[in-house]
Scaffold this active site. Structure first.
Site, short mmCIF file in Angstrom:
data_model
loop_
_atom_site.label_atom_id
_atom_site.label_comp_id
_atom_site.label_asym_id
_atom_site.label_seq_id
_atom_site.Cartn_x
_atom_site.Cartn_y
_atom_site.Cartn_z
N SER A 8 -8.47 -51.74 150.16
CA SER A 8 -9.02 -52.96 149.55
C SER A 8 -7.91 -53.91 149.09
O SER A 8 -7.07 -53.55 148.27
CB SER A 8 -9.89 -52.56 148.36
OG SER A 8 -9.95 -53.59 147.40
N1 LIG Z 1 -13.47 -60.59 143.06
C1 LIG Z 1 -13.35 -59.16 143.18
C2 LIG Z 1 -13.74 -58.73 144.57
C3 LIG Z 1 -13.64 -57.24 144.79
C4 LIG Z 1 -14.32 -56.78 146.09
O1 LIG Z 1 -15.19 -57.48 146.65
N2 LIG Z 1 -13.95 -55.58 146.57
C5 LIG Z 1 -14.56 -55.02 147.77
C6 LIG Z 1 -13.55 -54.13 148.48
S1 LIG Z 1 -12.25 -55.07 149.17
C7 LIG Z 1 -15.71 -54.10 147.38
O2 LIG Z 1 -15.65 -53.49 146.34
N3 LIG Z 1 -16.73 -53.95 148.23
C8 LIG Z 1 -17.78 -53.01 148.01
C9 LIG Z 1 -19.07 -53.63 147.54
O3 LIG Z 1 -19.12 -54.86 147.32
O4 LIG Z 1 -20.04 -52.90 147.40
C10 LIG Z 1 -11.92 -58.74 142.82
O5 LIG Z 1 -11.00 -59.53 143.05
O6 LIG Z 1 -11.73 -57.65 142.27
#
Ligand SMILES: N[C@@H](CCC(=O)N[C@@H](CS)C(=O)NCC(=O)O)C(=O)O
Length: 218
Positions: free
Chosen positions: A11
């Site tokens: 990630s």
């Molecule tokens: N704005 C957040 C975005 C985090 C994000 O979208 N992470 C993704 C992985 S890259 C995630 O957790 N996806 C799983 C989901 O949304 O269920 C940050 O910067 O921490």
């Protein structure tokens, strides 16, 4: 209880948080989450972060569920006036602006492609999604024509956040280094940083190659 950083090496926002933790020696226990096993959807995790995204930083009852807020907090708490996040209000605003640009534009354009594939098993990508990534090369080239780095003439936490995202882009949209010389030079410079080599390179490559395999145009 030690503070914890829930993370996943594939990630980009998690890698940005890891890099800045390591740079400032933030005392934190790193906890890996297995998204494919749904470990980000458990009631305990949702209590910390109803948005079920990664990373999450927890220190007692203090929870941060956005990587950009983490970078600011780590720099302010452990950064000891680091040039990565100077106190000067105008410089800081320029850095914040590029952190929001990463979250709102760069990462969002990647997430729209990556999440359906990685989290929901939906394969394929539209031309518009790829064009949206391609367009970010124009934005970045223009920004990097004003300053050597994204916000200022030296590396800041905004470069670290953006690099964690952009270092994966070329796997899905090849970068024409003749058309985007400033962006190519920035990528090269960031790639040389020891924290990028140690905490970004492997995760970006692994997930980038995976993305390449699932993003044939629909
Ligand atoms: N704005 C957040 C975005 C985090 C994000 O979208 N992470 C993704 C992985 S890259 C995630 O957790 N996806 C799983 C989901 O949304 O269920 C940050 O910067 O921490």
């Amino acid at each position: 209880m030690p503070a914890k950083l829930y993370k996943l090496d594939q990630s980009p926002p998690a890698r940005a948080a890891i890099m800045v933790c390591k740079i400032f020696n933030v005392p934190v226990e790193m906890v890996d989450l297995n998204v494919l096993e749904g470990e980000h959807l458990t009631p305990e995790y949702l209590k910390m972060n109803p948005c079920h995204t990664i990373p999450v930083f927890v220190d007692g009852d203090f929870v941060i569920h956005d990587s950009h807020a983490m970078l600011m907090y780590f720099a302010d708490t452990y950064g000891n006036n680091s040039p990565l996040y100077p106190k000067d209000i105008k410089q800081r605003t320029l850095i914040n602006q590029k952190l929001f640009f990463n979250d709102g534009v760069l990462f969002t354009r990647l997430r729209i492609i990556a999440n359906p594939a990685f989290v929901h098993g939906v394969k394929g990508v539209t031309k518009m999604q790829l064009d949206n990534v391609q367009e970010t090369y124009d934005f970045l080239e223009a920004f990097l024509s004003r300053h050597k780095f994204l916000a200022l003439d030296h590396i800041t936490i905004a470069d670290i956040a953006a690099y964690a995202t952009v270092s994966m882009f070329h796997y899905i949209v090849p970068l024409d280094t003749n058309k985007y010389p400033k962006l190519a030079a920035w990528l090269k410079e960031m790639e040389k940083q020891p924290y990028c080599q140690k905490y970004n390179a492997a995760g970006a490559k692994a997930f980038g190659e995976y993305m390449k395999s699932v993003t044939e145009t629909k």
